[in-house]
Design an enzyme around this catalytic site. Structure first.
Site, PDB file in Angstrom:
ATOM      1  N   SER A   1      36.214  32.307  32.308  1.00  0.00           N
ATOM      2  CA  SER A   1      35.393  32.875  33.388  1.00  0.00           C
ATOM      3  C   SER A   1      33.926  32.638  33.064  1.00  0.00           C
ATOM      4  CB  SER A   1      35.634  34.378  33.506  1.00  0.00           C
ATOM      5  OG  SER A   1      34.709  34.946  34.425  1.00  0.00           O
TER       6      SER A   1
ATOM      7  N   TYR B   1      35.996  42.701  29.751  1.00  0.00           N
ATOM      8  CA  TYR B   1      36.632  41.502  30.326  1.00  0.00           C
ATOM      9  C   TYR B   1      35.834  40.253  29.943  1.00  0.00           C
ATOM     10  CZ  TYR B   1      37.723  38.132  34.103  1.00  0.00           C
ATOM     11  OH  TYR B   1      38.047  37.007  34.817  1.00  0.00           O
TER      12      TYR B   1
HETATM   13  P1  NAP Z   1      44.901  37.498  40.947  1.00  0.00           P
HETATM   14  O1  NAP Z   1      44.713  36.992  42.329  1.00  0.00           O
HETATM   15  O2  NAP Z   1      44.728  38.952  40.666  1.00  0.00           O
HETATM   16  O3  NAP Z   1      46.342  37.020  40.425  1.00  0.00           O
HETATM   17  C1  NAP Z   1      46.740  37.375  39.137  1.00  0.00           C
HETATM   18  C2  NAP Z   1      48.021  36.656  38.793  1.00  0.00           C
HETATM   19  O4  NAP Z   1      48.347  36.926  37.426  1.00  0.00           O
HETATM   20  C3  NAP Z   1      49.202  37.120  39.612  1.00  0.00           C
HETATM   21  O5  NAP Z   1      50.047  36.016  39.790  1.00  0.00           O
HETATM   22  C4  NAP Z   1      49.847  38.177  38.717  1.00  0.00           C
HETATM   23  O6  NAP Z   1      51.247  38.341  38.956  1.00  0.00           O
HETATM   24  C5  NAP Z   1      49.628  37.545  37.351  1.00  0.00           C
HETATM   25  N1  NAP Z   1      49.596  38.479  36.230  1.00  0.00           N
HETATM   26  C6  NAP Z   1      48.747  39.507  36.024  1.00  0.00           C
HETATM   27  N2  NAP Z   1      49.029  40.111  34.855  1.00  0.00           N
HETATM   28  C7  NAP Z   1      50.075  39.454  34.311  1.00  0.00           C
HETATM   29  C8  NAP Z   1      50.835  39.604  33.127  1.00  0.00           C
HETATM   30  N3  NAP Z   1      50.568  40.571  32.240  1.00  0.00           N
HETATM   31  N4  NAP Z   1      51.852  38.732  32.889  1.00  0.00           N
HETATM   32  C9  NAP Z   1      52.136  37.755  33.766  1.00  0.00           C
HETATM   33  N5  NAP Z   1      51.459  37.554  34.913  1.00  0.00           N
HETATM   34  C10 NAP Z   1      50.444  38.406  35.183  1.00  0.00           C
HETATM   35  O7  NAP Z   1      43.907  36.772  39.920  1.00  0.00           O
HETATM   36  P2  NAP Z   1      43.005  35.436  40.092  1.00  0.00           P
HETATM   37  O8  NAP Z   1      41.721  35.831  40.699  1.00  0.00           O
HETATM   38  O9  NAP Z   1      43.812  34.334  40.660  1.00  0.00           O
HETATM   39  O10 NAP Z   1      42.688  35.154  38.546  1.00  0.00           O
HETATM   40  C11 NAP Z   1      43.419  34.212  37.787  1.00  0.00           C
HETATM   41  C12 NAP Z   1      42.656  33.927  36.492  1.00  0.00           C
HETATM   42  O11 NAP Z   1      41.338  33.479  36.810  1.00  0.00           O
HETATM   43  C13 NAP Z   1      42.479  35.140  35.586  1.00  0.00           C
HETATM   44  O12 NAP Z   1      42.596  34.753  34.233  1.00  0.00           O
HETATM   45  C14 NAP Z   1      41.054  35.585  35.886  1.00  0.00           C
HETATM   46  O13 NAP Z   1      40.480  36.283  34.813  1.00  0.00           O
HETATM   47  C15 NAP Z   1      40.381  34.244  36.115  1.00  0.00           C
HETATM   48  N6  NAP Z   1      39.148  34.327  36.907  1.00  0.00           N
HETATM   49  C16 NAP Z   1      39.160  34.808  38.191  1.00  0.00           C
HETATM   50  C17 NAP Z   1      37.965  34.863  38.897  1.00  0.00           C
HETATM   51  C18 NAP Z   1      37.885  35.382  40.306  1.00  0.00           C
HETATM   52  O14 NAP Z   1      36.754  35.604  40.799  1.00  0.00           O
HETATM   53  N7  NAP Z   1      38.998  35.578  41.007  1.00  0.00           N
HETATM   54  C19 NAP Z   1      36.782  34.445  38.285  1.00  0.00           C
HETATM   55  C20 NAP Z   1      36.813  33.986  36.998  1.00  0.00           C
HETATM   56  C21 NAP Z   1      38.004  33.912  36.300  1.00  0.00           C
HETATM   57  P3  NAP Z   1      51.807  39.304  40.160  1.00  0.00           P
HETATM   58  O15 NAP Z   1      51.554  38.539  41.454  1.00  0.00           O
HETATM   59  O16 NAP Z   1      53.244  39.438  39.860  1.00  0.00           O
HETATM   60  O17 NAP Z   1      51.004  40.567  40.096  1.00  0.00           O
END
Ligand code: NAP
Length: 246
Positions: A141, A155
């Protein structure tokens, strides 16, 4: 030609879901890990299969060693030797200053984002070394370098750990022909912001993003796809920032 077999953790929603579909369109077979949302996982798996790829879904918590082992065992049994890993499953806990953050939320963020990533990298490294090589992309991130004051410093710290493990493992695993890179997204429009208690966050953040808008999950998936492709064959240890300039 053998198709790459790629594990995407957190593949049921957001960045992981977009990555599964993008990689399927580029010829990967997909093992999709998720923790609770069966319907979302099924929907992404259908989209992956519609793109002509094989897909297996595995429910489990990446913070649990036994679940990680089962994810990799199932992928290998159903699809063949694993050639790539997208370490993506991540959590933030509620937004807030560190003084207001509960210990259980701190621990969960470290368990999923740091221990979970390390457990997946460790198993991937063992399997890939035994089969002549592979590639890992860790989703980090922009928070790792911004620090996220007032939002979630814990985080941000977990994502700085992601960057450190990426650099260290790229050096440790290079001789095994395993490339290890990271993508560091800025603010991306996914469910994550609602989950942390602020669904309007991506739209409000636009004013502080040089490109003037939050990113789309597909724009992160494109970077991941490049880092897993032969086009990036000499790239390892890179932290590719995809943040609209933030
Ligand atoms: P999201 O929409 O909240 O989706 C999270 C995903 O991770 C879902 O598929 C969830 O499964 C799964 N998950 C959560 N905890 C888990 C666990 N303990 N074991 C297995 N699966 C798990 O998140 P996102 O925004 O796509 O983020 C994905 C990655 O990008 C993360 O590492 C996040 O830190 C990083 N990121 C995101 C952003 C942003 O602005 N969105 C920015 C920077 C970095 P379920 O569907 O079953 O709940």
């Amino acid at each position: 030609m053998t198709r790459p077999v790629t594990i995407v953790t957190g593949g049921s929603r957001g960045i992981g879901a977009a990555t599964c579909v993008r990689l399927a369109n580029e010829g990967h077979d997909i093992a999709l890990g998720y923790v609770s949302d069966d319907a979302a996982a099924r929907e992404v798996a259908d989209a992956v299969r519609a793109a002509g790829a094989r897909c297996v879904t595995v429910r489990g918590d990446t913070a649990q060693e036994a679940d990680v082992e089962r994810l990799f065992d199932t992928a290998a049994a159903e699809l063949g030797p694993v050639s790539a890993l997208v370490n993506n499953a991540g959590v933030t806990g509620p937004l807030g200053r560190l003084t207001e953050t509960r210990t259980e939320d701190l621990r969960r963020v470290m368990d999923v984002n740091v221990v979970g990533y390390l457990l997946c990298c460790r198993r991937a490294a063992r399997d890939m070394a035994a089969h002549g090589g592979g590639a890992i992309v860790n989703i980090s991130s922009a928070a790792a370098t911004l620090g996220s004051p007032g939002d979630y410093v814990h985080y941000a710290a977990s994502k700085a750990a992601t960057d450190a493990m990426t650099v260290g493992l790229s050096k440790e695993l290079g001789p095994d022909n395993i490339r290890v890179n990271a993508v560091a997204p800025g603010i991306i429009d996914t469910d994550m912001h609602a989950t942390m208690g602020d669904p309007g966050r991506p739209a409000r953040a636009a004013a502080n993003i040089p490109l003037g808008r939050p990113g789309e999950a597909s724009e992160i998936a494109a970077a991941v796809a490049w880092l897993l492709s032969p086009e990036s064959s000499y790239t390892t240890g890179a932290i590719l920032r995809v943040s609209g300039g933030r």
